[in-house]
Design an enzyme around this catalytic site. Sequence first.
Site: not given
Length: 540
Positions: A513, A517
């Site tokens: 992450h 995204d």
Amino acid sequence: MTSSCGGGGDQIRSVMTLAFQIIRHSRKIGSRLGRCRNYAAKDIRFGVEARASMLQGVENLDDAMKMAIGPKDELLPESHHKNYFGWHELLPCFIMVATRRHFSTNSELPPHETIGMPSLSPTMTEGNIARWLKKEGDKVLPGEVLCEVETDKATVEMECMEEGYIAKIMHGDGSKDLKVGEAIAIIVEEEGDIEKFKDYSVSKSAAPTEVKTPSEPSQSKKEEETPAKAAEPNASKTEEVSHSEDRIFSSPLARKLAEDNNVSLSSLKGTGPDGRIVKADVVDYLASREKDISAQSKAKGPAAVQGLDYVDLPNSQIRKVTASRLLLSKQTIPHYYLTVDTRVDKLMELRSKLNAIQETSGGKRISINDLVIKAAALALRKVPQCNSSWTNDFIRQYNNVNINVAVQTDNGLFVPVIRDADKKGLSIIAEEVKNLAQKAKENSLKPENYEGGTFTVSNLGGPFGVKQFCAIINPPQSAILAVGSAERRVLPGGSPDQFEFGSFMSVTLSCDHRVIDGAIGAEWLKAFKGYIENPHSMLL
């Protein structure tokens, strides 16, 4: 540097030119240039060797003249003390880089060379000797294989760098957990010198080899201890200098290795010149961290239960490294997972047609996994954000699409790499995957066969029938695709009494992450699904 030394510039260049001529044109000396790069910083014992370590990899005189880090030199002006080291020290440095030979202080012993455990991969800190292909007394030539070394990735052949005779093998077949740089053999130039090394031994530090004999005076030992003690205040001073004003001095290789393993340079103490952090410092830190983890696991290990029958299986080198890297991945990388079902009827139909052509031409059969690799590579080209790695200062986005393919063997998990998979045809991908998988099962992969990947594919569906699973990211990569099995499903038709059958395959994308995204990961899956469900587009 010439201007700093005043009128001695021409003299400096003449001396250094002579040194380079010695290095570049001597057959015995020049062949050792490459091997010098494998010596760890912990081998460094004297100031000249410390400077020599900084000149490793310098290939021309101009680059050497530009070297601008070194300890204080009393022959230069005060303003240049922190920026240059003296020319009078450069000649022994260049000769040290060129030769790096370990000579005995005992005059009865002839010149000899200590062969150390090589560093055969960026993450290697120790290795095992699988077997020796040469024995004591054998003559060896450049390019001949001395032994097979089991690294953290595979079993690699170690080649001889020059002509000579094996006088002593320090660690025999099956020797385990040998540190990088630790002495494993002695080579001499003359066959008649072999017998003189029958009872030879080296110190555990793997420093320049010295043989301790009763004839050596104790006074020489005291003389060696005195400079070491005198150097301690300077060591603390250089540490203060290198960390002053929150600036940390480190080599490019050390920074790269620290970034790849998520190690903060501020937590390391440099052992290079002026407290500079070098590769060996990072390697030692990673090794100590692995030992701490293993010590904790032993302390918390399951106690033997009375009446319970069990057997303890020793961990192989590849198993230890796999455990360490996967633990590091789960502890430091914020994983999240995206799953999608892809219809593969057209994919299997195309595969059947392509295999018919392959059989006619005598090529390798194309598997579903080969098509998945190609689709993943093309999707990475379309969504390059997923073809990236995280560092503390920037995100590195790769222009090459190199796909690692997880292969399970009796020796452990291997991930050979298909380079530039987006540019290769399906037949080439199929052939490379099968060849690399066979090498992995034979434990004969070389570093170039598994290093440099930017994305990984793991398939437990085809071989094992696993429907869906989540894979752990292979650092420093930012994503890995877990491929499940295909299953037949009933699909509703245009009316209540109409239906059709379709085959669907579940795939799960694990993402870092910090780099990818959720929307970017979903965009990549959409592109991947498009190639799988319309496979002819991969051929365009």
